[in-house]
Design an enzyme around this catalytic site. Sequence first.
Site, PDB file in Angstrom:
ATOM      1  N   GLY A 279      -2.572   4.594  -6.002  1.00 33.22           N
ATOM      2  CA  GLY A 279      -3.692   3.759  -6.361  1.00 33.22           C
ATOM      3  C   GLY A 279      -4.884   4.676  -7.362  1.00 33.22           C
TER       4      GLY A 279
ATOM      5  N   GLU B 244       2.927   1.385   2.693  1.00 32.49           N
ATOM      6  CA  GLU B 244       2.719   1.999   3.992  1.00 32.49           C
ATOM      7  C   GLU B 244       4.006   1.732   4.945  1.00 32.49           C
ATOM      8  OE1 GLU B 244       0.707   4.049   2.976  1.00 32.49           O
ATOM      9  OE2 GLU B 244      -0.460   3.979   4.861  1.00 32.49           O
TER      10      GLU B 244
END
Length: 661
Positions: free
Chosen positions: A215, A454
Amino acid sequence: MSLHHRNAPLPAGTATRRAGILASHFILHDHHHLHHAKAAQSLPSNDNMVHSNACFSFSSPAGEEITFVFDTKEMRSLLDRHNIAERDWLFGLMQGGGEVFNRVEKGGRVYVSPDYNQPMQQQREMTMRRIRWLLDRGVFKGWCMDTGVEADLRNLAMQETLRSYDHSLGIYTAVHFFLWGGAVRGIETTATYDSSTGEFIINTPRESAQKYWIGGAAIYSTHAAVFSQLNIGGINQGVHVFVVQIRDADGNLCPNIRTADCGRKIGLNGVDNGQIWFDNVRIPRENLLNAIADVSPDGQYLSQKDPEQRFAAFLASLTVGRVAIATSAIYSAKMGLTIAIRHALSRRAFSLTPNGPEVLLLDYPSHQRRLFPLLAKTYAMNFAGNDLKMIYAKRKPENYKTLHVVSSTFKAMFTWHNMRTLQECREACGGQGVKVENRIGQMIAEFDVQSTFEGDNNVLMQRVSKEVLAEFLAAKKHNKLLSRLGLEHINEPCPVIPSQLTSAILRSSQFQINAFRLRERDLLNLFAAKVSENQQKGQSKEYAHYQAYQLSKDLGRAFSDRMVLQSAVAVEESISAGSLKNVLGLVRSMYALSCMEEDDAFLRYGYISRQNAGAIREEVEKLCSEMRPHALALVSSFGFPDSFLGPIAFDWIEANSWSSV
């Protein structure tokens, strides 16, 4: 509504009948607008028949105050649990953010939600603009420097609030303040120490070692926390974390850094995800994050922990990502349910008599059946998510394993639940659910990625089962009692399920806990036996686990369901007798019984009989009718400002009237 050719003539009598129904509906809507709570209370609590209730009005005439059976503020305090004032402060900031937060008016109401119709680059620019706007108003004060339980809980509360507005905004701030990267044990990026210069050399040795989906990497980020294999004098010391500058203050790439844009995604386009390659990038020795280990100027590796402990400690800092994802998934489900249930309390379809009024969607048993079990699960998971946040905020080395296992299973189960809930809510709103302005459809695209980042959910659930099995086998090997992961119940005698399940038994929290514990302990024994059997056939330990995948999956779900139920029961038991406790009992029973109804493991492994499975289904149907009078109060307790909801959460007719569109 049904679609037909505009020029096709209607059958004889049909036009007259439809006109009568519409006239009856509009007369009722215009003159009665009966208060939703009063109308809901008129329903028999044990009646599954379809009823025709009046449409409700959220802004009641004559300033009549909205009342509920229980205190929604007290319920919200149980749900949000912490930092409620700070959440409302941030909600207020975003509501007052004007065009920065895309303030629009429709049907006489104000709404704030991102414009997902903007081009990808413009969505990214708006995300950064919002972050700067919030930064100037002190929202992120102390996020990096403040430590301790209160600071962690405040940060998580702010994250949940930000993601209630926009997932991109929440993800961008989470990556910046909490994460700065990601890693697995088999990471290929290398960091080699050069003692002659006192520098680490960061390198991407092959294409598979590139950093992907980072990100901020495509455009805006200036620094990255890079997880790399540390090499000193030819010896690999395992995964460590380094701060690497990738751009200067003007946004220009630093030497020997290459980046690429991951491109447009199905959602989350407000985040500039990118790829990064490091071509022997030199960084100062001080850029090693050395809380766990350090390197002296002359190249001596310094650490008091063994490799496994070091790796666990490094990953513990990443666990906050799974904690935040799990809890934000529940807030997303709450948003979808709030919009869908409020819509179902104002939208009518079909009538029971030729000239009678059409029936509210939420008065149809089928509509209750599709939404209320999901509402109950969202409540129960919300309570369990609060417990997870407390485990994280009070984390210590001795509970890292518990934190890792619980955050992994909740991240998987809660994100799966979120996607199922949003899809059901979208469909429950019909065509209106497809419109971006009504939020639910777009949220499906925005939050779908949660099942992947994740850690892939299926992989995480297998990991959970392996950790539970390891805990079980270690205790058995050393002849010790189980004392972690909530497995202490296995030390006790095996629960017995009654052969005949009456309504009173089915709604007993003790029965529900016993049933969940029985399933978990039996699946754990079956899983252990299957893995052992596979190993005796000559399979490796890892392959033996993979071959027992179905049992592993069932065990992971049983472990999660039991923990969630325990959290829901604990909250209910903390409340004094009264209406709030009674409603929590309904919600808890709906959670437990719907889980038992949906998981075929209860039947497959013989924990309940087919006859009792039928009794459970009937009880779920009864619970739907009993939850119906409390539906609006239950979603109002979520605490979302009206402006954060879609137009169909209010007067869907006015929202689509000529003057509004």
